[in-house]
Each structure stands twice: as structure tokens, then as C-alpha cells.
Design a protein around this motif. Structure first.
Motif, PDB file in Angstrom:
ATOM      1  N   ARG A  34      -0.129 111.993  -4.520  1.00 20.41           N
ATOM      2  CA  ARG A  34      -1.426 112.580  -4.877  1.00 20.41           C
ATOM      3  C   ARG A  34      -2.545 111.555  -4.828  1.00 20.41           C
ATOM      4  NH1 ARG A  34       1.900 115.835  -8.144  1.00 20.41           N
ATOM      5  NH2 ARG A  34       1.844 114.393  -9.919  1.00 20.41           N
ATOM      6  N   GLY A  65       0.667 104.177   2.810  1.00 17.25           N
ATOM      7  CA  GLY A  65       0.895 105.513   2.299  1.00 17.25           C
ATOM      8  C   GLY A  65       1.840 105.497   1.116  1.00 17.25           C
ATOM      9  N   LEU A  92      -2.207 108.395  -2.792  1.00 16.34           N
ATOM     10  CA  LEU A  92      -2.159 107.676  -1.515  1.00 16.34           C
ATOM     11  C   LEU A  92      -1.721 108.606  -0.395  1.00 16.34           C
ATOM     12  CD1 LEU A  92      -0.349 104.424  -2.723  1.00 16.34           C
ATOM     13  CD2 LEU A  92      -2.780 104.666  -2.207  1.00 16.34           C
ATOM     14  N   PRO A  93      -2.338 108.471   0.765  1.00 15.16           N
ATOM     15  CA  PRO A  93      -3.335 107.468   1.182  1.00 15.16           C
ATOM     16  C   PRO A  93      -4.783 107.882   0.951  1.00 15.16           C
ATOM     17  CG  PRO A  93      -2.656 108.728   3.078  1.00 15.16           C
ATOM     18  CD  PRO A  93      -1.880 109.296   1.916  1.00 15.16           C
ATOM     19  N   SER A  94      -5.032 108.975   0.198  1.00 19.13           N
ATOM     20  CA  SER A  94      -6.396 109.516   0.104  1.00 19.13           C
ATOM     21  C   SER A  94      -7.388 108.533  -0.522  1.00 19.13           C
ATOM     22  CB  SER A  94      -6.395 110.828  -0.677  1.00 19.13           C
ATOM     23  OG  SER A  94      -5.933 110.639  -2.002  1.00 19.13           O
ATOM     24  N   VAL A  95      -6.901 107.609  -1.394  1.00 15.09           N
ATOM     25  CA  VAL A  95      -7.839 106.678  -2.021  1.00 15.09           C
ATOM     26  C   VAL A  95      -8.534 105.798  -0.987  1.00 15.09           C
ATOM     27  CG1 VAL A  95      -6.633 106.622  -4.229  1.00 15.09           C
ATOM     28  CG2 VAL A  95      -6.045 104.957  -2.456  1.00 15.09           C
ATOM     29  N   TRP A  96      -7.876 105.570   0.157  1.00 17.05           N
ATOM     30  CA  TRP A  96      -8.473 104.687   1.166  1.00 17.05           C
ATOM     31  C   TRP A  96      -9.642 105.353   1.888  1.00 17.05           C
ATOM     32  CZ3 TRP A  96      -6.674 100.996  -1.150  1.00 17.05           C
ATOM     33  CH2 TRP A  96      -5.322 100.796  -1.415  1.00 17.05           C
ATOM     34  N   GLU A  97      -9.847 106.629   1.667  1.00 17.10           N
ATOM     35  CA  GLU A  97     -11.047 107.293   2.180  1.00 17.10           C
ATOM     36  C   GLU A  97     -12.263 106.994   1.313  1.00 17.10           C
ATOM     37  OE1 GLU A  97     -10.138 111.422   2.353  1.00 17.10           O
ATOM     38  OE2 GLU A  97      -8.388 111.155   3.672  1.00 17.10           O
ATOM     39  N   ARG A 119      -5.548 107.178  -9.608  1.00 16.34           N
ATOM     40  CA  ARG A 119      -6.089 106.708  -8.328  1.00 16.34           C
ATOM     41  C   ARG A 119      -6.500 105.239  -8.412  1.00 16.34           C
ATOM     42  NH1 ARG A 119     -10.078 110.821  -5.441  1.00 16.34           N
ATOM     43  NH2 ARG A 119     -11.230 110.742  -7.406  1.00 16.34           N
TER      44      ARG A 119
END
Length: 282
Positions: free
Chosen positions: A73, A55, A75-80, A41
Motif C-alpha cells: 500500500r 517495490g 510502495l512503490p507509490s511513495v516514489w511518485e 508511507r
């Protein structure tokens, strides 16, 4: 030394400087403290941040050698957790702290290398180079250590964009590029886990290369495979040569002299088996 050879030598010397962001403890710690647990991450957040909150599709395409599922796994979740702007600040701070420690006593050389690299990056042509252009748009920092790291990063992403183009032109996909390299000099265990491919995906890529006559039955590169690899490397060097087509020889000598001890100091944090593609030290 011609421009292509200069480009390759500068890359070999600056890549360890750039790589402190991945392998030095300071580079990892800043992302962990910000809530990005795990190497993947932090890696994808820091390296893709110049693009903005993207993304997995763009990153898979431009980073090239990574398994799509591995990218998805992260991206894009790291931007949260962190914004791209925050990720850029984190990678700068981590690299700065690492370089301050590793280059203690080499401040004069670091400042000189940063100055000389900065001159070559003015007006750098990034046409067709997405990662190079995104990093160039950030501008060169004023602080010598920040400037040194950013210059090394911009040059390596600029070169990497050209390397991807050379691989695509050779008909080699992301996984295949790693399998072919492992058949030459970098062990499979130094590449496959770091890029997220499964054993099944790796074996399928090996089969495709074998069908083209690029690998033998033992997974070693054939003469044709080595020829294709050498042509890709030559094309990469040529594509990276434009910043080095007109400097005075004494400027190149001064840059290489300043970079050499910096590179050695930064290389100390690289694992013995690493996936960044540098030739083995002799």
C-alpha cells in the motif's frame, strides 16, 4: 564484556537514537510537509530509500516482520511523491532536528559517541546484509548529530539483517516472529497493528507455532518456544559482534559512557508500548 555482549549493549543504547526518525514529531513532520501523509508511507519511504526506488517485494523480504499487503500500500507509490534521494534528505533533516532538541546540553557526549561509533564502522563487513550494505554505501556524514544518527542506523540495520537470517534459520517467518515475541514479553497490541497483520493472519501464525510446540493454548511461549527465541537472540548477537571483536576495553567504556545519557534522552519520545524490540526498562 565479550564481543557479542558488547554488540547487544551498544544496540540497546543506540536503538532509541535511531528511533527518533519514527517517533519524534520532527521526524514525522518533515515527511508530512513533503506530502507523505500517514505514518506508514513516511516509514517505508525513509527506511527503504537507501535501496533506491524499489517495490514492495524487496522491502517485505528485508524488513521481514511486515505484512506484504501493508508494504504494497506504500510502495512503490511513495516514489511518485518523493524520490529516494529526497526521502534520504528528509529523514536526515528530521532526525537532526529531533536530536538537536533532545540532546541539548549533551553536545559533547553526542560528538564523542559519533566519533567512537564512526571508528567501528570503518570497513564494516556487510556481506549477506542488504539493508546494512545499502546504508553503509551512503557514507558517514561530517556533522556530529548526523553522524551519530547515521551510525546508530547503520549498526541497527546491520544487526537486523543478521536477526532476519537467524529467524529464517530457525524456521520462523515474519508474522510468527512477532507472535512468538508476544508470547514472551511484548503485548500483541504493541506488535500486530504496527506491522499490519490481520487478526486472521495472526491467529494462523499462532496455530503454526502451537503445532511446533512453541506456544501453549493461551498463546504463551512454551519452554521450547523460549529456547528457540533465546537461540535466535544469541545468534543475532554473535552475527553483530564483528565490529566489537578487537577494540580496547577503555574505548568500549568511553563509548558506553557517552551513549548512556543520549539513549535516555532519546527514549523519552518512544511510546510506552512500542514495536522496536528493546527489552523493557527496569
Amino acid at each position: 564484556m565479550d564481543a557479542a555482549a558488547t554488540a547487544r549493549t551498544v544496540w540497546q543504547l543506540t536503538e532509541p537514537v535511531h528511533a527518533v526518525t519514527y517517533f519524534a514529531p520532527e521526524g514525522r513532520a518533515v515527511f508530512e510537509e513533503a506530502g507523505l501523509r500517514g505514518w506508514w508511507r513516511a516509514y517505508f519511504a525513509g527506511r527503504s530509500a537507501p535501496f533506491g526506488p524499489v517495490g514492495p517485494e524487496l522491502v517485505t523480504a528485508t524488513f521481514f516482520g511486515f505484512a506484504p499487503g501493508t508494504v504494497a500500500r506504500a510502495l512503490p507509490s511513495v516514489w511518485e511523491i518523493v524520490s529516494p534521494g529526497r526521502a534520504l534528505e528528509l529523514r536526515r533533516a528530521g532526525a537532526h532536528a529531533a536530536l538537536r532538541r533532545l540532546l541539548a546540553g549533551l553536545e559533547t557526549e553526542a560528538a564523542r559517541a559519533a566519533e567512537l561509533l564512526g571508528r567501528r564502522l570503518e570497513g564494516l563487513d556487510c556481506a549477506g546484509r542488504a539493508l546494512g550494505a545499502a546504508n553503509a554505501a551512503l557514507g558517514l556524514p561530517v556533522d556530529p548529530l548526523d553522524r551519530l544518527w547515521h551510525a546508530a542506523t547503520l549498526l541497527r540495520e546491520h544487526r537486523g539483517d543478521g536477526h532476519v537470517a537467524a529467524l529464517v534459520a530457525a524456521g520462523v517467518d515474519g508474522c510468527e516472529s512477532l507472535v512468538l515475541r508476544s508470547g514472551i514479553d511484548v503485548p500483541r497490541e504493541a506488535l500486530r497493528p504496527f506491522r499490519g497483520w490481520t487478526d486472521e493472519e495472526w491467529e494462523a501464525a499462532a496455530g503454526r507455532l502451537a503445532d511446533r510446540g512453541l506456544l501453549d493454548a493461551d498463546g504463551r511461549a512454551t519452554e521450547e518456544g523460549r529456547r528457540v527465541y533465546a537461540e535466535v537472540e544469541a545468534a543475532t548477537d554473535l552475527a553483530a559482534s564483528r565490529p566489537w571483536q578487537d577494540p580496547a576495553p577503555e574505548d568500549v567504556d568511553a563509548l558506553l559512557t557517552a551513549l548512556a545519557p543520549l539513549s535516555r534522552a532519546c527514549a523519552a519520545v518512544l511510546p510506552e508500548l512500542n514495536p522496536i524490540g528493546l527489552p523493557q526498562a527496569s
